[in-house]
Design a protein around this motif. Structure first.
Motif, PDB file in Angstrom:
ATOM      1  N   GLY A 229       7.098   0.595  12.593  1.00  0.00           N
ATOM      2  CA  GLY A 229       6.708   0.232  11.232  1.00  0.00           C
ATOM      3  C   GLY A 229       7.028  -1.215  10.905  1.00  0.00           C
ATOM      4  N   VAL A 230       8.197  -1.675  11.306  1.00  0.00           N
ATOM      5  CA  VAL A 230       8.581  -3.073  11.082  1.00  0.00           C
ATOM      6  C   VAL A 230       7.661  -3.997  11.873  1.00  0.00           C
ATOM      7  N   LEU A 231       7.342  -3.619  13.083  1.00  0.00           N
ATOM      8  CA  LEU A 231       6.435  -4.427  13.905  1.00  0.00           C
ATOM      9  C   LEU A 231       5.046  -4.521  13.278  1.00  0.00           C
ATOM     10  N   VAL A 232       4.548  -3.407  12.775  1.00  0.00           N
ATOM     11  CA  VAL A 232       3.225  -3.399  12.126  1.00  0.00           C
ATOM     12  C   VAL A 232       3.246  -4.286  10.886  1.00  0.00           C
ATOM     13  N   LEU A 233       4.312  -4.217  10.093  1.00  0.00           N
ATOM     14  CA  LEU A 233       4.413  -5.078   8.911  1.00  0.00           C
ATOM     15  C   LEU A 233       4.481  -6.551   9.294  1.00  0.00           C
ATOM     16  N   ALA A 234       5.218  -6.870  10.344  1.00  0.00           N
ATOM     17  CA  ALA A 234       5.328  -8.270  10.769  1.00  0.00           C
ATOM     18  C   ALA A 234       3.985  -8.807  11.266  1.00  0.00           C
ATOM     19  N   VAL A 235       3.298  -8.028  12.077  1.00  0.00           N
ATOM     20  CA  VAL A 235       1.995  -8.464  12.585  1.00  0.00           C
ATOM     21  C   VAL A 235       0.991  -8.573  11.442  1.00  0.00           C
ATOM     22  N   GLY A 236       1.002  -7.607  10.544  1.00  0.00           N
ATOM     23  CA  GLY A 236       0.111  -7.666   9.387  1.00  0.00           C
ATOM     24  C   GLY A 236       0.401  -8.869   8.507  1.00  0.00           C
ATOM     25  N   GLY A 237       1.675  -9.198   8.343  1.00  0.00           N
ATOM     26  CA  GLY A 237       2.037 -10.380   7.565  1.00  0.00           C
ATOM     27  C   GLY A 237       1.554 -11.656   8.220  1.00  0.00           C
ATOM     28  N   CYS A 238       1.676 -11.727   9.518  1.00  0.00           N
ATOM     29  CA  CYS A 238       1.180 -12.916  10.242  1.00  0.00           C
ATOM     30  C   CYS A 238      -0.334 -13.043  10.116  1.00  0.00           C
ATOM     31  N   VAL A 239      -1.023 -11.926  10.197  1.00  0.00           N
ATOM     32  CA  VAL A 239      -2.478 -11.951  10.024  1.00  0.00           C
ATOM     33  C   VAL A 239      -2.833 -12.438   8.624  1.00  0.00           C
ATOM     34  N   CYS A 240      -2.089 -11.985   7.621  1.00  0.00           N
ATOM     35  CA  CYS A 240      -2.356 -12.419   6.251  1.00  0.00           C
ATOM     36  C   CYS A 240      -2.084 -13.906   6.072  1.00  0.00           C
ATOM     37  N   VAL A 241      -1.051 -14.429   6.715  1.00  0.00           N
ATOM     38  CA  VAL A 241      -0.762 -15.856   6.604  1.00  0.00           C
ATOM     39  C   VAL A 241      -1.906 -16.679   7.193  1.00  0.00           C
ATOM     40  N   VAL A 242      -2.406 -16.268   8.351  1.00  0.00           N
ATOM     41  CA  VAL A 242      -3.514 -16.998   8.977  1.00  0.00           C
ATOM     42  C   VAL A 242      -4.773 -16.869   8.140  1.00  0.00           C
ATOM     43  N   TRP A 243      -5.055 -15.681   7.647  1.00  0.00           N
ATOM     44  CA  TRP A 243      -6.247 -15.457   6.851  1.00  0.00           C
ATOM     45  C   TRP A 243      -6.181 -16.244   5.540  1.00  0.00           C
ATOM     46  N   ALA A 244      -5.000 -16.271   4.912  1.00  0.00           N
ATOM     47  CA  ALA A 244      -4.843 -17.009   3.662  1.00  0.00           C
ATOM     48  C   ALA A 244      -5.004 -18.511   3.884  1.00  0.00           C
ATOM     49  N   SER A 245      -4.572 -19.012   5.030  1.00  0.00           N
ATOM     50  CA  SER A 245      -4.736 -20.443   5.298  1.00  0.00           C
ATOM     51  C   SER A 245      -6.208 -20.814   5.450  1.00  0.00           C
ATOM     52  N   ARG A 246      -7.052 -19.822   5.738  1.00  0.00           N
ATOM     53  CA  ARG A 246      -8.495 -20.057   5.863  1.00  0.00           C
ATOM     54  C   ARG A 246      -9.241 -19.682   4.591  1.00  0.00           C
ATOM     55  N   GLY A 247      -8.493 -19.402   3.514  1.00  0.00           N
ATOM     56  CA  GLY A 247      -9.130 -19.140   2.221  1.00  0.00           C
ATOM     57  C   GLY A 247      -9.485 -17.693   1.983  1.00  0.00           C
ATOM     58  N   GLY A 248      -8.600 -16.791   2.283  1.00  0.00           N
ATOM     59  CA  GLY A 248      -8.863 -15.368   2.084  1.00  0.00           C
ATOM     60  C   GLY A 248      -8.804 -14.981   0.617  1.00  0.00           C
ATOM     61  N   PRO A 249      -9.012 -13.704   0.347  1.00  0.00           N
ATOM     62  CA  PRO A 249      -8.975 -13.215  -1.033  1.00  0.00           C
ATOM     63  C   PRO A 249      -7.578 -13.306  -1.647  1.00  0.00           C
TER      64      PRO A 249
END
Length: 66
Positions: A8-28
């Protein structure tokens, strides 16, 4: 049980990293919020005091160097 917690912690960490990259490209907006939360959590973890694993009661590791 511990394995489920670690996954669960691993999934949250990977999901957070994906959100950081997506947000840097102008996500919702929700992605930018999740990215901000991930970065704040990372700063909080970075500021935690680290335990070097050494036993401070040992005489050889004392501050006077004896």
């Amino acid at each position: 049980m511990v394995l489920i917690l670690l996954v669960g912690v691993l999934v949250l960490a990977v999901g957070g990293c994906v959100c950081v990259v997506w947000a840097s490209r102008g996500g919702p907006r929700w992605v930018r919020g999740a990215a901000r939360a991930t970065l704040l959590a990372g700063e909080g973890v970075r500021r935690l005091p680290r335990n070097s694993g050494r036993n401070s009661s040992s005489g050889a590791d004392g501050p006077d160097g004896d």
